[in-house]
Design an enzyme around this catalytic site. Structure first.
Site, mmCIF file in Angstrom:
data_model
loop_
_atom_site.group_PDB
_atom_site.id
_atom_site.type_symbol
_atom_site.label_atom_id
_atom_site.label_comp_id
_atom_site.label_asym_id
_atom_site.label_seq_id
_atom_site.Cartn_x
_atom_site.Cartn_y
_atom_site.Cartn_z
ATOM 1 N N SER A 210 0.838 -1.198 0.000
ATOM 2 C CA SER A 210 0.000 0.000 0.000
ATOM 3 C C SER A 210 0.870 1.245 0.000
ATOM 4 C CB SER A 210 -0.943 -0.018 1.207
ATOM 5 O OG SER A 210 -1.911 0.998 1.074
ATOM 6 N N ASN A 211 0.291 2.381 0.319
ATOM 7 C CA ASN A 211 1.053 3.640 0.377
ATOM 8 C C ASN A 211 0.513 4.471 1.531
ATOM 9 O OD1 ASN A 211 -1.159 5.429 -0.632
ATOM 10 N ND2 ASN A 211 -0.971 4.055 -2.386
#
Ligand code: PMT
Length: 413
Positions: A210-211
């Site tokens: 993810s980020n």
């Protein structure tokens, strides 16, 4: 049509103990004139500044100030459940602290806990108090909970002082309230779809790629569009929902594929699409169906590209639809974002240099340049709500300019 025949929206007008409480009388009168049903709620100390009788006479029902003395045994739930919006003007530093802390020690704060309606606060206080870190933090907490803020202006304050902290003008407060109720606003009658948050691409049942996107910028855009009268669909990876609003639908997604499907459906009838989400560019080709363990050795993770959602939306844009992309950049932000705008074929590309302090991922603030085909507009470091409004200002201008002619698609799509 007489005001009494209009199916009135119901607003609780909260008044707290500030010298500018007298201006709330004008807010009350203007809202009633606009056909709104106003239920005034004064804190006990507010009545040291203004009289309940004035609000009872001008409002749509008798003013209330006590949890215990009215005819209803539970006035806060009666008020909170029935209302379309709560506006607090003026909102003192003490009130903001109690509201941010979730206290319910008077009728107004209890009503705010008992409502799912959108809330607008209009702070007013001396400059030193307005700038105090505890006030800023309490306000930031409320903004995170998607409480709308009508900021104070600058000018004469009590006791001959001059500075920031003056309650916004009654006309401005009423305009915000009516915009949120959908009675007016420059996006009234428009459908806006906003994506927010970072997608999560699973590796196995317990891990994902993810980020750092928190969804704050996307949620601020959704909230601003609501305030400006739009019907809003928020497609978000964030599990903390925005407060319910009669014109808001929320679709929760996790992966790029889920976001692509949701955006495809929700965008069909949209007038405006804003892709503020940070969509993963890559995802694991294979998702293990059981937790990978050290016993399996270091996994070989092969990645593939995710679908480019924005490009697909532009490819099937309907006439008149305005499409906005965001670009999170660290190197040569302007050059890269200009190229991205042209390549993806969006009307506006909003670029944030996410290597700069206070900008982009997870901050409450952002600084952007809004890039259109024929102009660029810089928005200095500001609250994400202000950035959202700056983006929507440009969207409104494009909607006004566009008479239904389809725009060019991405140059390489
Ligand atoms: O969520 P916050 O913590 O508030 O942070 C805000 C933000 C930094 C996430 C936001 O301001 C932002 O910049 N969002 C876009 C981030 C991003 O993915 O940028 P990009 O340059 O990689 O993508 C360009 C555009 O294409 C974006 O509109 C993105 O949504 C879209 N895209 C990207 C990849 C992909 N597979 N599909 C897409 O649609």
């Amino acid at each position: 049509m007489a005001a009494s025949e209009i199916p009135a929206k119901r607003v609780v007008l909260g008044v707290t103990a500030g010298i500018s409480a007298y201006k709330a009388i004008e807010v009350c009168r203007r809202l009633v004139d606009a056909g709104v049903h106003v239920a005034p709620v004064l804190t006990p100390d507010a009545m040291r500044f203004v009289g309940a009788a004035t609000f009872s006479a001008l409002g749509s029902e008798p003013a209330q100030s006590s949890l215990f003395e009215g005819s209803s045994p539970i006035p806060h739930t009666a008020l909170g459940q029935a209302d379309d919006l709560v506006v607090v003007a003026p909102a003192t530093a003490d009130f903001l602290a109690r509201y941010a802390a979730g206290m319910a020690n008077d009728l107004l704060t209890a009503t705010l806990l008992a409502t799912r309606a959108p809330v607008v606060v209009c702070p007013a206080m001396h400059t030193e108090m307005w700038e105090h870190p505890s006030v800023r933090e309490n306000l930031a907490t409320l903004v995170r909970r998607v409480v709308a803020v009508v900021p104070p202006g600058e000018g004469p304050l009590a006791a001959g002082d001059v500075g920031v902290g003056r309650l916004a003008g009654p006309a401005d407060i009423v305009a915000v309230v009516l915009g949120m109720l959908g009675s007016s606003g420059d996006l009234a009658g428009r459908r806006v779809v906003v994506s927010a948050g970072g997608t999560r691409e699973p590796l196995d049942p317990v891990r994902h790629l993810s980020n750092r996107s928190s969804g704050k910028q996307g949620h601020a855009l959704a909230s601003a569009a609501l305030r400006r009268g739009a019907e809003v669909t928020l497609v978000t990876t964030v599990s903390t929902p925005m407060p319910a609003h009669p014109r808001l639908s929320v679709v929760r997604v996790d992966t790029a594929a889920e976001m692509e499907a949701a955006m495809g459906i929700e965008s069909e009838k949209a007038d405006v699409i804003v892709m503020a989400a940070a969509v993963a560019d890559f995802r694991p080709v294979k998702v293990a169906n059981r937790k990978l363990t050290k016993d399996d050795g270091i996994p070989d993770i092969v990645l593939e590209q995710t679908p480019d959602i924005l490009r697909a939306l532009v490819a099937r844009r309907r006439p008149g639809q305005v499409i906005v992309g965001f670009a999170a950049e660290t190197d040569e932000p302007l050059r890269r974002a200009r190229a991205k705008r042209a390549s993806k074929g969006v009307d506006l590309m909003v670029v944030n240099d996410v290597s700069a302090p206070g900008v982009g991922f997870d901050h409450d603030t952002n600084a952007v340049t809004i890039i259109a085909q024929d102009a660029e507009h810089e928005v200095p470091l500001s609250a994400k709500e202000a950035v959202a409004d700056a983006v929507l200002d440009e969207v409104v201008e494009l909607l006004g300019r566009d008479q239904g002619a389809p725009r060019a698609r991405g140059e390489d799509s």
